[in-house]
Design an enzyme around this catalytic site. Structure first.
Site, PDB file in Angstrom:
ATOM      1  CB  SER A 121      -0.915  -0.003   1.215  1.00 49.27           C
ATOM      2  OG  SER A 121      -0.175  -0.297   2.363  1.00 49.27           O
ATOM      3  CG  HIS A 142      -2.740  -0.547  -3.481  1.00 48.35           C
ATOM      4  ND1 HIS A 142      -2.966   0.783  -3.213  1.00 48.35           N
ATOM      5  CD2 HIS A 142      -2.987  -1.200  -2.314  1.00 48.35           C
ATOM      6  CE1 HIS A 142      -3.334   0.916  -1.962  1.00 48.35           C
ATOM      7  NE2 HIS A 142      -3.360  -0.267  -1.395  1.00 48.35           N
ATOM      8  CD  GLU A 154      -2.717   3.616  -6.075  1.00 49.43           C
ATOM      9  OE1 GLU A 154      -2.692   3.001  -4.981  1.00 49.43           O
ATOM     10  OE2 GLU A 154      -2.580   4.850  -6.142  1.00 49.43           O
ATOM     11  CG  ASN A 192      -2.961   3.926   1.167  1.00 53.04           C
ATOM     12  OD1 ASN A 192      -4.082   4.069   1.652  1.00 53.04           O
ATOM     13  ND2 ASN A 192      -2.472   2.745   0.833  1.00 53.04           N
TER      14      ASN A 192
END
Ligand code: 3HC
Length: 285
Positions: A121, A142, A154, A192
């Site tokens: 992440s 991801h 992602e 993130n």
């Protein structure tokens, strides 16, 4: 459905079991790897529960659910699990030394043409790729939690990821019914880097007494049309995961805007990690 592939998923935790389930739901054969039988059994029972939800909603028949389970082979033998795969997806916890060790193993045992993907992440893909002799085949994939439901993957292109690896990974993700967003390889990527400061700021609002937890969540949920308020989402993701990601962002960018709220750290020290421990910002049964 795309061509059926042989796939390995390393790590049977929340993300790993969701990724394994998603591949199996799209017809692929999956070797699901973890360190011991207990971890594998926990992962498999989460998959069973998730499939039961699809059966209850009549999105799958009981037979289809059994077929999907039959495509997932749990194992503790990483070397054997990756011997014939087209792609291996690493989904262990966010410790760079552990992930690098796994990438060394994957590089050693997976076919030379196989893609080695990480569900990290926030750890830069380029650093994981450097642990292998095939950095052009290493990429970030991801997934979002809950993996079988969330539409996004992602995809992160490391510094040496090839065009072919990127194209094939996008094709594989789209074959899983996902939509892809591509990001360059900087800590936290896009998801993130944007999400964690929002959660952190919500924690600061509570810490500084700006509003109650319920009001913070209501304001963000209804005001921004988010499916969950940020504190509920933090409990869902795991408070320890939130702090780990903020720490990586803080360290990699050296920017104080990523400083984790002291309240989040205190919650981790107290073992209030969110849903998985029964208590975070809220209490759970
Ligand atoms: N397996 C199967 N089905 C599931 C499921 C699972 N694990 N989780 C939820 N569902 C299904 C439900 O059965 C339900 O199906 P239906 O639409 O046919 O009735 C549907 O999903 C919605 O679930 P619920 O009715 O239980 O509850 P919600 O409407 O609140 O949806 C949610 C739950 C999908 C989790 C929604 O609240 C949501 O989207 N929350 C935000 C999730 C999010 O932001 N995830 C990203 C986190 S960040 C991340 O993963 C990155 C990492 O690096 C930190």
């Amino acid at each position: 459905m795309s061509d059926s592939l042989r796939v390995a998923v390393i790590g049977a935790g929340t993300m790993g079991n969701g990724i394994a389930q998603t591949f199996a739901m799209h017809g692929h054969s999956v070797n699901l790897v973890d360190l011991n039988e207990e971890a594998l059994e926990r992962g498999m029972s989460t998959i069973r529960r998730s499939l039961e939800r699809f059966v209850r909603k009549e999105k799958l028949s009981a037979e289809q659910s059994e077929e999907i389970l039959g495509r997932i082979q749990p194992t503790t033998d990483l070397a054997g699990a990756v011997g014939e795969v087209r792609i291996a997806v690493e989904a262990v916890f966010e410790r760079e030394d552990v992930k690098r060790g796994i990438f060394e193993q994957l590089d050693k045992h997976a076919p030379s043409g196989a893609i080695l993907a990480s569900n990290t992440s926030s750890i830069p893909i380029t650093r994981l790729a450097a642990a292998t002799g095939r950095p052009e085949k290493v990429i970030g994939m991801h997934f979002m939690n809950p993996v079988p439901i969330m539409k996004l993957v992602e995809v992160i292109r490391g510094n040496r990821t090839s065009d072919e690896t990127l194209a094939e990974t996008v094709r594989i993700a789209e074959g899983l019914g996902k939509t892809v967003g591509v990001a360059r390889d900087y800590a936290g990527f896009v998801s993130n880097r944007v999400l964690m400061p929002m959660i952190n700021e919500a924690a600061f609002c509570l810490y500084e007494g700006i509003a109650t937890r319920e009001d913070i969540d209501t304001i963000m949920k209804l005001g921004m049309n988010h499916p969950m308020g940020p504190l509920t989402l933090a409990d869902f993701v795991g408070i320890d995961v939130v702090v780990e990601i903020l720490d990586i962002l803080y360290r990699d960018f050296g920017d104080p805007k990523f400083r984790a709220c002291p309240l989040l750290r205190k919650m981790v020290e107290a073992g209030k990690l969110g849903r998985k421990t029964g208590e975070g910002f809220y209490a759970y049964d």
